[in-house]
Design an enzyme around this catalytic site. Structure first.
Site, short mmCIF file in Angstrom:
data_model
loop_
_atom_site.label_atom_id
_atom_site.label_comp_id
_atom_site.label_asym_id
_atom_site.label_seq_id
_atom_site.Cartn_x
_atom_site.Cartn_y
_atom_site.Cartn_z
N THR A 308 0.86 -1.19 0.00
CA THR A 308 0.00 0.00 0.00
C THR A 308 0.89 1.23 0.00
OG1 THR A 308 -1.80 -1.13 1.12
CG2 THR A 308 -1.85 1.25 1.23
N PHE A 310 1.27 5.14 0.86
CA PHE A 310 0.72 6.18 1.73
C PHE A 310 1.40 7.50 1.40
CE2 PHE A 310 -1.36 3.54 5.04
CZ PHE A 310 -0.81 2.30 4.76
O1 PRE Z 1 -7.11 -0.50 8.17
C1 PRE Z 1 -5.90 -0.26 8.22
O2 PRE Z 1 -5.12 -0.90 8.93
C2 PRE Z 1 -5.37 0.81 7.38
O3 PRE Z 1 -4.32 1.33 7.67
C3 PRE Z 1 -6.13 1.21 6.13
C4 PRE Z 1 -5.72 0.42 4.90
C5 PRE Z 1 -6.33 1.08 3.62
O4 PRE Z 1 -7.04 2.06 3.71
O5 PRE Z 1 -6.03 0.57 2.54
C6 PRE Z 1 -4.26 0.47 4.73
C7 PRE Z 1 -3.55 -0.55 4.25
C8 PRE Z 1 -4.17 -1.80 3.81
O6 PRE Z 1 -4.24 -1.73 2.41
C9 PRE Z 1 -5.54 -1.96 4.35
C10 PRE Z 1 -6.20 -0.95 4.92
#
Ligand code: PRE
Length: 433
Positions: A308, A310
């Site tokens: 992911t 950020f």
């Molecule tokens: O729910 C979490 O733990 C988050 O940090 C959010 C979140 C997102 O929004 O994509 C972040 C990373 C992962 O892809 C899954 C969830």
């Protein structure tokens, strides 16, 4: 790293209750010995009386030992100065003398602090915006401790205090109201694609992108101790996490109800707090530890390279540089005309600037455009905002010229930020903690 009770998460309500902060006033930082201890005590709160007044949520400190060396140094220096003041007051009472003067062998001398304990004067680097004045950087994220956003905050700013917020909107406002210095926002995932809502938030707020991190996301299936896979009739998690594990859940025989909650660690906390023996959560191994859950299955994301991205947001942009790889994110809209998108993209192509991402979102203020069609009357077109990331710094003349050209074809153009690219070498997703 300390774990936190989820009740300490900042919510929209608590933000609303926060008295409005004073505007930033650099003169408040005029350095005096007396103010040093209190400034370092209240760290990032120094500029914001609202923060100290409202006792913000406790946060996770990523620095080992919690408090940085320089802060400890300052505190001990200040403690020494404070004890000097006390002893001087006592001396003063005895001698009836003036401030800072001790009688030695009948001579009056200035009572000085030992040379090695004298606090150093502030330098220009102490005044750099991040971290604030040697204090711990406060980074707001959506979710509760154990969420991937918290891990992203720790990757971007290893020494930071990570502040949990119950919504993304709150994380943005925490920065806008000086309760936090940065917000962390997931914007895209290698399996699930763009997180559209967060793109919309970038436009609704005036924060600047100052950095990015790419975090390998390694999901686990968590349940209460003693619960076996066969007992599970519901899996809960963040919608992104559920979709990233869809195939694996099916392979595990878990064709059970899926339910979406606000964040992955919040799902784990919910299972634990409600003693749910029929429900599993998808979350990190750190969440399992924090909420005393067992890991029923490890690495359940459908792709081992699940990642992911950020972005880090701040009130002020950073000064772009050219001595390391930078990325710039822009958003634009265009009115009418043919091949506008082609023209915009060629402004980058002609200058050899690579685009790393392009995303379109419905134009919220003007979602539909009516166009005259000679044969059938009036037709409707959707209107879009286009988000583009390109590999160049705004300090690079090529990027400046490209944007000058883009401006000619667009009705709206905003630079969301120019920031260092995350160049961490790729490694398969693996939870360390
Ligand atoms: O729910 C979490 O733990 C988050 O940090 C959010 C979140 C997102 O929004 O994509 C972040 C990373 C992962 O892809 C899954 C969830």
């Amino acid at each position: 790293m300390q774990s936190l009770a989820p009740s300490s998460t900042i919510s929209m309500k608590s933000i609303m209750r926060t008295p409005s902060p004073l505007p930033y006033n650099p003169h408040r930082f005029a350095f005096t010995v007396k103010s040093a201890a209190s400034r370092f005590d209240s760290a990032a709160n120094a500029t914001n009386p609202a923060v100290s007044a409202s006792a913000p949520a406790p946060s996770t400190n990523f620095a080992s030992g919690g408090v940085g060396k320089s802060r400890a140094d300052w505190q001990s220096s200040c403690a020494i100065l404070a004890s000097k003041v006390v002893s001087q007051q006592q001396n003063t009472e005895k001698t009836g003398g003036a401030d800072n003067i001790t009688v030695v062998n009948g001579h009056k001398t200035l009572d000085l602090v030992p040379v090695e304990k004298i606090p150093k004067p502030l330098t220009i680097t102490d005044l750099s915006p991040a971290p604030m004045h040697g204090s711990t950087l406060r980074v707001a994220y959506q979710g509760v401790p154990g969420a991937y956003s918290e891990a992203a905050a720790g990757k971007a700013y290893p020494e930071c205090d990570a502040i949990p917020c119950d919504q993304f909107e709150v994380a943005f406002q925490a920065v806008e109201l000086w309760i936090a210095d940065r917000a962390v926002l997931p914007v895209e995932n290698s399996l699930g694609g763009s997180i559209h809502r967060n793109y919309d938030l970038l436009l609704r707020h005036r924060l600047h992108i100052v950095g990015e991190v790419q975090l390998p996301v390694h999901h686990c299936l968590l349940a209460l101790p003693g619960v076996r896979k066969e007992f599970i009739n519901r899996v809960i998690s963040h919608p992104q996490a559920l979709s990233q594990c869809e195939l694996t859940l099916t392979k595990l025989g878990l064709t059970v109800t899926r339910e979406a909650v606000d964040d992955t660690a919040g799902a784990a906390e919910f299972v634990a707090a409600n003693n749910l023996r029929d429900t599993a959560a998808i979350a990190s191994a750190r969440a399992a530890k924090l909420y005393n859950l067992n890991i029923l299955a490890d690495g359940i994301q459908d792709d081992s390279s699940n990642m992911t991205r950020f972005v880090m947001l701040a009130r002020d942009p950073i000064i772009p540089r050219t001595d390391r790889p930078f990325k710039t994110s822009i958003v634009f809209a265009h009115d009418k005309g043919t091949s506008v998108l082609f023209k915009v993209l060629s402004a980058f192509a002609f200058r050899n600037i690579s685009l790393t991402k392009i995303e379109s979102r419905p134009h919220r203020n003007r979602p539909i455009r009516l166009v005259d069609d000679a044969n059938v009357g009036t037709a409707k077109h959707f209107e879009y905002m286009f988000y583009v990331d390109f590999e160049a710094s705004m300090a690079d003349v090529r990027a400046q010229n490209a944007l000058a050209e883009v401006q000619e074809f667009t009705s709206f153009l905003r630079v969301l930020g120019s920031y260092p690219m995350d160049m961490t070498p790729w490694a398969p997703s693996r939870e360390e903690d």
